[in-house]
Design a protein around this motif. Structure first.
Motif, short mmCIF file in Angstrom:
data_model
loop_
_atom_site.label_atom_id
_atom_site.label_comp_id
_atom_site.label_asym_id
_atom_site.label_seq_id
_atom_site.Cartn_x
_atom_site.Cartn_y
_atom_site.Cartn_z
N THR A 38 0.72 -1.18 -0.06
CA THR A 38 0.05 -0.07 0.06
C THR A 38 1.01 1.22 0.02
O THR A 38 2.04 1.33 0.41
CB THR A 38 -1.01 0.10 1.10
OG1 THR A 38 -0.24 -0.01 2.46
CG2 THR A 38 -2.03 -1.08 1.09
N LEU A 39 0.37 2.38 -0.20
CA LEU A 39 1.00 3.57 -0.40
C LEU A 39 0.20 4.61 0.40
O LEU A 39 -1.11 4.85 0.10
CB LEU A 39 1.11 4.04 -1.81
CG LEU A 39 2.08 5.24 -2.21
CD1 LEU A 39 3.46 5.00 -1.87
CD2 LEU A 39 1.75 5.75 -3.68
N THR A 40 0.56 5.34 1.13
CA THR A 40 -0.16 6.38 1.92
C THR A 40 0.20 7.78 1.56
O THR A 40 1.35 8.16 1.22
CB THR A 40 0.27 6.32 3.47
OG1 THR A 40 -0.18 5.17 4.00
CG2 THR A 40 -0.93 7.18 4.15
N THR A 41 -0.76 8.68 0.95
CA THR A 41 -0.71 9.80 0.42
C THR A 41 -1.31 11.03 1.58
O THR A 41 -2.22 10.74 2.31
CB THR A 41 -1.30 10.15 -0.64
OG1 THR A 41 -2.38 9.95 -0.70
CG2 THR A 41 -0.56 9.20 -1.62
N LEU A 42 -0.48 12.30 1.69
CA LEU A 42 -0.94 13.18 2.70
C LEU A 42 -0.80 14.59 1.46
O LEU A 42 0.28 14.86 1.03
CB LEU A 42 0.18 13.52 3.53
CG LEU A 42 0.08 14.67 4.52
CD1 LEU A 42 -1.27 14.51 5.27
CD2 LEU A 42 1.14 14.67 5.42
N GLN A 43 -1.96 15.29 1.58
CA GLN A 43 -2.26 16.21 0.55
C GLN A 43 -2.68 17.40 1.69
O GLN A 43 -3.80 17.23 2.41
CB GLN A 43 -3.16 15.83 -0.66
CG GLN A 43 -3.51 16.94 -1.11
CD GLN A 43 -4.93 16.61 -1.87
OE1 GLN A 43 -5.40 15.66 -1.93
NE2 GLN A 43 -5.66 17.85 -1.92
N GLY A 44 -2.43 18.63 1.30
CA GLY A 44 -3.04 19.92 1.81
C GLY A 44 -2.70 20.06 3.23
O GLY A 44 -3.26 20.70 3.93
N PHE A 45 -1.47 19.61 3.50
CA PHE A 45 -0.76 20.00 4.80
C PHE A 45 -0.35 21.33 4.80
O PHE A 45 -0.11 21.93 4.09
CB PHE A 45 0.35 19.00 5.00
CG PHE A 45 1.37 19.11 4.18
CD1 PHE A 45 2.51 19.90 3.94
CD2 PHE A 45 1.40 18.01 3.23
CE1 PHE A 45 3.31 20.00 3.02
CE2 PHE A 45 2.25 17.99 1.78
CZ PHE A 45 3.13 19.03 1.98
N PRO A 46 -0.61 22.02 6.21
CA PRO A 46 -0.14 23.36 6.35
C PRO A 46 1.15 23.79 6.17
O PRO A 46 2.16 23.39 6.80
CB PRO A 46 -0.60 23.66 7.89
CG PRO A 46 -0.61 22.15 8.68
CD PRO A 46 -0.84 21.20 7.51
N LYS A 47 1.64 24.36 5.13
CA LYS A 47 2.80 24.79 4.63
C LYS A 47 3.34 25.98 5.57
O LYS A 47 4.57 26.10 5.90
CB LYS A 47 3.15 25.05 3.30
CG LYS A 47 2.65 23.83 2.44
CD LYS A 47 2.73 24.34 0.76
CE LYS A 47 2.43 23.11 0.20
NZ LYS A 47 1.01 22.93 -0.17
#
Length: 108
Positions: A38-47
């Motif tokens: 599996t692959l876990t993706t993280l999007q929209g994190f506070p830059k």
């Protein structure tokens, strides 16, 4: 009825350009690769809180997994981690004082 007539009624969603769940949320998703991988993706994190590379380095060190930073035209910068890391990422972000209401878990 023509297309010109539809313009007189204003915008159906109001004056806001934010449509759907793209506003101010951190999305954690899982993708099935081949077999049990599996692959876990993280999007929209506070830059404004972290630089993406430091966040990726912290994840790799704490979760003992490999990962990469991918630049997407539509989604921006996305962090990809190997394995099932959704709950670990969620608890890591809540411990770093990111509100739980802004974190969205997707997948199985």
């Amino acid at each position: 009825m023509s297309v010109h007539n539809l313009n007189c009624y204003g915008r159906p969603l109001g004056e806001s350009n934010d449509v759907g769940s793209k506003q101010n949320y951190t999305h954690i998703r899982i993708q099935q690769r081949n077999g049990r991988k599996t692959l876990t993706t993280l999007q929209g994190f506070p830059k404004d809180v972290w630089h993406p590379k430091t966040l990726l380095r912290a994840f790799k060190k704490q979760f003992a997994c490999n990962g990469t930073l991918v630049d997407d035209e539509e989604l921006g910068q996305v962090i990809q981690l190997q394995g099932e890391q959704r709950l670990k990422i969620s608890t890591f972000l809540t411990e770093e004082e990111i509100p739980k209401s802004t974190i969205k878990l997707h997948g199985f």
